[in-house]
Design a protein around this motif. Structure first.
Motif, PDB file in Angstrom:
ATOM      1  N   ALA A 137      32.689   8.260  -5.339  1.00 40.57           N
ATOM      2  CA  ALA A 137      33.109   8.133  -4.152  1.00 40.57           C
ATOM      3  C   ALA A 137      34.796   8.188  -4.035  1.00 40.57           C
ATOM      4  O   ALA A 137      35.320   7.217  -4.273  1.00 40.57           O
ATOM      5  CB  ALA A 137      32.749   7.066  -3.222  1.00 40.57           C
ATOM      6  N   ALA A 138      35.418   9.254  -3.493  1.00 35.10           N
ATOM      7  CA  ALA A 138      36.818   9.382  -3.544  1.00 35.10           C
ATOM      8  C   ALA A 138      37.161   9.451  -2.044  1.00 35.10           C
ATOM      9  O   ALA A 138      36.722  10.678  -1.566  1.00 35.10           O
ATOM     10  CB  ALA A 138      37.111  10.409  -4.618  1.00 35.10           C
ATOM     11  N   VAL A 194      37.800  17.597  -6.581  1.00 32.52           N
ATOM     12  CA  VAL A 194      36.876  16.592  -7.207  1.00 32.52           C
ATOM     13  C   VAL A 194      35.937  17.537  -8.231  1.00 32.52           C
ATOM     14  O   VAL A 194      35.520  17.209  -9.341  1.00 32.52           O
ATOM     15  CB  VAL A 194      35.845  15.895  -6.123  1.00 32.52           C
ATOM     16  CG1 VAL A 194      34.646  15.366  -6.865  1.00 32.52           C
ATOM     17  CG2 VAL A 194      36.588  14.806  -5.414  1.00 32.52           C
ATOM     18  N   ALA A 195      35.791  18.667  -7.705  1.00 31.50           N
ATOM     19  CA  ALA A 195      34.971  19.844  -8.407  1.00 31.50           C
ATOM     20  C   ALA A 195      35.605  20.278  -9.652  1.00 31.50           C
ATOM     21  O   ALA A 195      35.163  20.198 -10.833  1.00 31.50           O
ATOM     22  CB  ALA A 195      34.461  20.932  -7.496  1.00 31.50           C
ATOM     23  N   PHE A 199      33.202  17.183 -11.736  1.00 32.53           N
ATOM     24  CA  PHE A 199      31.909  16.678 -11.133  1.00 32.53           C
ATOM     25  C   PHE A 199      31.044  17.497 -10.457  1.00 32.53           C
ATOM     26  O   PHE A 199      31.494  18.738 -10.342  1.00 32.53           O
ATOM     27  CB  PHE A 199      32.478  15.512  -9.968  1.00 32.53           C
ATOM     28  CG  PHE A 199      33.266  14.210 -10.596  1.00 32.53           C
ATOM     29  CD1 PHE A 199      32.476  13.236 -10.621  1.00 32.53           C
ATOM     30  CD2 PHE A 199      34.440  14.261 -10.626  1.00 32.53           C
ATOM     31  CE1 PHE A 199      33.104  12.197 -11.210  1.00 32.53           C
ATOM     32  CE2 PHE A 199      35.187  13.145 -11.202  1.00 32.53           C
ATOM     33  CZ  PHE A 199      34.270  12.015 -11.512  1.00 32.53           C
ATOM     34  N   ALA A 200      29.762  17.385 -10.243  1.00 34.51           N
ATOM     35  CA  ALA A 200      28.927  18.224  -9.774  1.00 34.51           C
ATOM     36  C   ALA A 200      28.382  17.610  -8.573  1.00 34.51           C
ATOM     37  O   ALA A 200      28.385  16.252  -8.131  1.00 34.51           O
ATOM     38  CB  ALA A 200      27.707  18.367 -10.843  1.00 34.51           C
ATOM     39  N   ASP A 201      27.757  18.380  -7.727  1.00 35.00           N
ATOM     40  CA  ASP A 201      27.173  18.090  -6.350  1.00 35.00           C
ATOM     41  C   ASP A 201      28.226  17.368  -5.367  1.00 35.00           C
ATOM     42  O   ASP A 201      27.916  16.663  -4.777  1.00 35.00           O
ATOM     43  CB  ASP A 201      25.917  17.220  -6.529  1.00 35.00           C
ATOM     44  CG  ASP A 201      24.889  18.021  -7.491  1.00 35.00           C
ATOM     45  OD1 ASP A 201      24.706  19.205  -7.480  1.00 35.00           O
ATOM     46  OD2 ASP A 201      24.119  17.183  -8.252  1.00 35.00           O
ATOM     47  N   THR A 202      29.232  18.091  -5.278  1.00 29.79           N
ATOM     48  CA  THR A 202      30.271  17.394  -4.438  1.00 29.79           C
ATOM     49  C   THR A 202      29.913  17.683  -2.916  1.00 29.79           C
ATOM     50  O   THR A 202      29.759  18.847  -2.466  1.00 29.79           O
ATOM     51  CB  THR A 202      31.755  17.940  -4.650  1.00 29.79           C
ATOM     52  OG1 THR A 202      32.064  17.938  -6.170  1.00 29.79           O
ATOM     53  CG2 THR A 202      32.683  17.247  -4.099  1.00 29.79           C
ATOM     54  N   ARG A 255      28.798  13.400  -8.574  1.00 28.41           N
ATOM     55  CA  ARG A 255      28.054  12.878  -9.707  1.00 28.41           C
ATOM     56  C   ARG A 255      28.770  13.332 -10.925  1.00 28.41           C
ATOM     57  O   ARG A 255      28.999  14.516 -11.213  1.00 28.41           O
ATOM     58  CB  ARG A 255      26.607  12.976  -9.919  1.00 28.41           C
ATOM     59  CG  ARG A 255      26.101  11.985  -8.421  1.00 28.41           C
ATOM     60  CD  ARG A 255      24.770  11.696  -8.822  1.00 28.41           C
ATOM     61  NE  ARG A 255      24.353  10.755  -7.614  1.00 28.41           N
ATOM     62  CZ  ARG A 255      24.137   9.618  -7.627  1.00 28.41           C
ATOM     63  NH1 ARG A 255      24.487   8.939  -8.648  1.00 28.41           N
ATOM     64  NH2 ARG A 255      23.864   9.034  -6.501  1.00 28.41           N
ATOM     65  N   ARG A 256      28.768  12.602 -12.090  1.00 29.10           N
ATOM     66  CA  ARG A 256      29.177  13.110 -13.267  1.00 29.10           C
ATOM     67  C   ARG A 256      27.941  13.897 -13.910  1.00 29.10           C
ATOM     68  O   ARG A 256      26.787  13.244 -13.907  1.00 29.10           O
ATOM     69  CB  ARG A 256      29.458  11.755 -14.184  1.00 29.10           C
ATOM     70  CG  ARG A 256      30.044  12.300 -15.832  1.00 29.10           C
ATOM     71  CD  ARG A 256      30.117  11.331 -16.749  1.00 29.10           C
ATOM     72  NE  ARG A 256      30.217  11.870 -18.144  1.00 29.10           N
ATOM     73  CZ  ARG A 256      30.758  11.016 -19.123  1.00 29.10           C
ATOM     74  NH1 ARG A 256      30.967   9.784 -19.021  1.00 29.10           N
ATOM     75  NH2 ARG A 256      30.808  11.588 -20.174  1.00 29.10           N
TER      76      ARG A 256
END
Length: 258
Positions: A137-138, A194-195, A199-202, A255-256
């Motif tokens: 969570a960013a 983030v992507a 990371f996935a599913d941002t 998610r990672r």
């Protein structure tokens, strides 16, 4: 002024989210969005977590929380919160083992890291310490915060117009309305950063929604009467591409990859 000095000598961080109507709205919506994504009692690393405002309720709800912050006084306060451990550290170089946490919160570091390379390092560190499938969570500050705040308060003077335009166009906030020099995001930019960090599913959410300037204009005494309507407005357009950047803050979840 450096970051540690600002937080050590400026307004108390403990009550930042209670001093203003939009701060109270930010707190409630951040709780709401985090609870929506958390799964059971997960190990949480709260990076840049200040004095433990969010760590406190997360720990009270059964999540083991370790908080990291660059300000020693913040760490001392957070370490006194029941269920929370804390240490001094930097988001760009975390003292944590690989895949050791279920959740990493970056609710403050990204906007304080004005260089894109530093934000990339912080996100890479968050990915490293997350277990596969773990949650990030960013948070980011919206580039339109200063425009909306000053416009609603009647303080958008001629000499402030150029700095407001600058932060909208570039994300470079120069401190013209208080606070330290920071980087402010658009929802698209936060999603992309983030992507790009693997990371996935941002998914990016607007936190406060479009009604927060009206809450501040009405004043703290009117907050109890106006808060529920503002919360509903925030929920309705939390992912609306036309209004997401009208929030004062943005919150990305990802998610990672497993």
């Amino acid at each position: 002024m450096d970051l540690a000095t600002h937080y050590a000598t400026g307004p108390a961080e403990d009550d930042r989210l209670a001093r203003t109507p939009h701060g109270r709205l930010e707190y409630l919506r951040t709780q709401e969005l985090l609870r929506r994504h958390l799964r059971g009692h997960e190990r949480v690393l709260d990076v840049g977590g200040g004095t433990g405002v969010h760590a406190a309720w997360l720990a009270a709800e059964g999540h083991p929380v370790h908080l990291v912050d660059v300000v020693p006084a913040h760490v001392d306060r957070a370490a006194a919160v029941p269920g929370v451990t804390a240490s001094v550290g930097d988001a760009r170089g975390l003292d944590a083992a690989d895949a050791s946490y279920d959740v990493v919160l970056l609710l403050g570091p990204l906007y304080h890291l004005v260089e894109a390379a530093d934000r990339t390092r912080a996100l890479a560190e968050a990915r490293r310490v997350l277990r596969p499938g773990g949650l990030l969570a960013a948070a980011g500050i919206s580039r339109y915060l200063s425009l909306l705040e000053a416009g609603a308060a009647g303080t958008l003077s001629a000499d402030r117009a150029d700095p407001v335009r600058e932060v909208i166009e570039t994300g470079a906030y120069d401190g013209h309305a208080g606070f330290v020099r920071t980087h402010w995001h658009t929802a698209t930019e936060l999603d992309d950063e983030v992507a790009a960090a693997g990371f996935a599913d941002t998914t990016v959410f607007g936190v406060e929604g479009p009604a927060w300037p009206a809450l501040d204009a009405a004043g703290i005494a009117e907050y109890p009467h106006l808060a529920e309507s503002a919360l509903r407005a925030a929920r309705i357009v939390e992912r609306d591409p036309h209004l997401i950047d009208a929030s004062a803050h943005l919150l990305a979840f990802a998610r990672r990859p497993a």
